[in-house]
Design an enzyme around this catalytic site. Sequence first.
Site, short mmCIF file in Angstrom:
data_model
loop_
_atom_site.label_atom_id
_atom_site.label_comp_id
_atom_site.label_asym_id
_atom_site.label_seq_id
_atom_site.Cartn_x
_atom_site.Cartn_y
_atom_site.Cartn_z
N ASP A 196 0.85 -1.18 0.00
CA ASP A 196 0.00 0.00 0.00
C ASP A 196 0.89 1.24 0.00
O ASP A 196 1.95 1.23 0.61
CB ASP A 196 -0.93 0.03 1.21
CG ASP A 196 -2.11 0.95 0.97
OD1 ASP A 196 -3.08 0.50 0.34
OD2 ASP A 196 -2.05 2.12 1.39
N THR A 197 0.45 2.27 -0.69
CA THR A 197 1.22 3.50 -0.81
C THR A 197 0.38 4.68 -0.33
O THR A 197 -0.79 4.78 -0.68
CB THR A 197 1.65 3.72 -2.28
OG1 THR A 197 2.43 2.60 -2.71
CG2 THR A 197 2.48 4.99 -2.43
#
Length: 187
Positions: free
Chosen positions: A69-70
């Site tokens: 996840d960013t």
Amino acid sequence: MKVILASNSPRRKQLLEQIGIDFEVIVSDVDESKVVSESVDKYVEKLAYMKAKDVYDKLNYDKIVIGSDTVVAFNGEVLGKPINENNAFEMLKMLQGNICEVLTGLCVISSKNNKEYITHDKCRVYIQNMTDEEIWEYIKTGEPMDKAGAFAIQGIGGRYISKIEGDYYSVVGLPINKLYNILKKEV
């Protein structure tokens, strides 16, 4: 051993293909809105872990599951994907002329040795000054609407990035060197 990507992100798929990983996609059902943490670093690690673990627990065969996840952080605040064009404008207006952090969490869970690898990568992204007209022109492309922080370094938004400190691929959405070195141990 099957490699599973617990994400439907086209960018993550492209990066895995780019480094020659044979994989399939099984999207996680994790509700990201319920995730809280004491720091942005731990937050992205927790999101990556929850996505990988959700998919891992659903499969009953030998596998390696990758969760990632960013997020974009500015002044300690996490900037998610904009909810509408006005929200995208507010984010870009705040970020222009400033430095933000892009953090990507990575979790790899392998059934080979029942190992879990949880890490993150942090980069500093310098966004040049932008006029209101430039911001609206960019928003009208549609690109900012499904991107954390309302920008994409690998797309049109790249023209507004004057410099990064860190791993370009982490800013795109997957720290491929870290991932490769973990996979070498497990495949």
